[in-house]
Design a protein around this motif. Structure first.
Motif, PDB file in Angstrom:
ATOM      1  N   HIS A  36     -63.538 -31.544 -35.571  1.00 34.49           N
ATOM      2  CA  HIS A  36     -63.136 -30.629 -36.651  1.00 34.49           C
ATOM      3  C   HIS A  36     -64.063 -29.419 -36.684  1.00 34.49           C
ATOM      4  N   HIS A  50     -64.048 -25.033 -37.138  1.00 34.51           N
ATOM      5  CA  HIS A  50     -63.284 -23.816 -37.432  1.00 34.51           C
ATOM      6  C   HIS A  50     -63.762 -22.700 -36.510  1.00 34.51           C
ATOM      7  N   GLU A  71     -55.584 -28.144 -40.916  1.00 39.99           N
ATOM      8  CA  GLU A  71     -55.747 -29.206 -41.852  1.00 39.99           C
ATOM      9  C   GLU A  71     -54.833 -28.992 -43.057  1.00 39.99           C
ATOM     10  N   HIS A  97     -60.350 -36.374 -43.142  1.00 41.96           N
ATOM     11  CA  HIS A  97     -61.546 -35.729 -42.593  1.00 41.96           C
ATOM     12  C   HIS A  97     -62.610 -35.542 -43.671  1.00 41.96           C
ATOM     13  N   ASP A 152     -66.963 -29.788 -39.187  1.00 41.64           N
ATOM     14  CA  ASP A 152     -66.377 -28.872 -40.178  1.00 41.64           C
ATOM     15  C   ASP A 152     -67.139 -27.539 -40.162  1.00 41.64           C
TER      16      ASP A 152
HETATM   17 ZN    ZN Z   1     -62.160 -27.944 -42.324  1.00 48.77          ZN
END
Ligand code: ZN
Length: 264
Positions: free
Chosen positions: A6, A8, A94, A162, A212
């Motif tokens: 995960h 970005h 997501e 997540h 994340d």
């Molecule tokens: Zn995220």
């Protein structure tokens, strides 16, 4: 080897630095990265990144609940559906429900929740149709998120909850539906004892690791920009909590991620 499940990568915080952070990740043993989308703008950017870094970057496409009001067009599902047919797209996400942030202008608490649920369900339907797993975001919305996932019991839906920071009972309800959880750097925070206890208990084949990034930098790099290489710190901490060696945790979470996203 580890997979950051995960990241970005399309975030403006990584603008101009993607080559460097991918190299840093490889140096740290993080050889694959799932680039996660939040809206219709970063979804195609993720696909471009996956094309640029074959075998390293894989893409998801989807609309995050905090952006559920920005959909200017009603055919967002057909746009996502078209994007999802690209061979590098490995999940829808997501997606989910976020009751933590205040409703945007023009929405009441109630109409905002209704809108989020509608966009969530539409994307779950899409995932089932195109046979892709989903990456689920939930914040202050456990009961409603689980109730919606429950509507899909008996379908082929596969989800990962997540940034999992809830208790073992909540995780078990997800496992009972055939879903997984994943842990971010939050599990390394001294105050996150509940998450640490839960992470020590959960079955070895039911969780993945993630950053994340650019958010949630794990100890010992807190305060710096998080990047995929930091998956290693989270995985090392999880191995310690679970009393297993790092190599076996890395290989088990990698196998779980390969099977979930169908990558090899
Ligand atoms: Zn995220």
């Amino acid at each position: 080897m580890l997979i950051d499940t995960h990241a970005h990568l399309a975030s403006p915080k990584f603008k101009g630095d993607v080559d460097e952070i991918i190299k840093n990740a490889a140096d740290a043993g993080v050889d694959r990265i799932i680039a996660i989308a939040c809206d219709l703008e970063d979804s195609p950017v993720n696909i471009e990144l996956a094309e640029k870094y074959p075998g390293t970057v894989y893409a998801t496409v989807g609309i995050h609940p905090c952006y559920a009001h920005e959909i200017a067009t009603d055919d967002y599902i057909s746009i996502l559906r078209k994007l999802s047919t690209h061979e590098k797209v490995v999940a829808i996400g997501e997606i989910g429900l976020d009751y933590y942030h205040a409703p945007p202008t023009g929405f009441t608490g109630e109409t905002w929740r209704t809108r989020q649920a509608e966009v969530f369900r539409a994307q779950l339907d899409l995932a089932v149709k195109v046979d892709l797993p989903v990456v689920v975001h939930q914040r202050d919305s456990n009961a409603d998120t689980m109730a919606i996932l429950n509507e899909y019991r008996g379908t082929s839906l596969r989800a990962v909850l997540h940034c999992f920071t809830y208790d073992i009972d909540h995780a078990k309800r997800a496992f009972d539906l055939g879903h997984l959880v994943s842990f971010t750097g939050v599990v390394t925070y001294p105050k996150a004892q509940d998450v640490q206890e839960m992470a020590a208990l959960v079955d070895g084949n039911k969780f993945m690791v993630e950053t994340d990034c650019p958010y949630l930098t794990p100890v010992p790099r807190r305060g710096k920009r998080c990047e995929p290489a930091d998956t290693k710190h989270t995985a090392m901490h999880l191995a310690k909590l679970r009393g297993v060696d790092f190599e076996s945790l890395a290989s088990e979470t990698t196998q779980t991620a390969e099977a979930f996203f169908k990558i090899d």
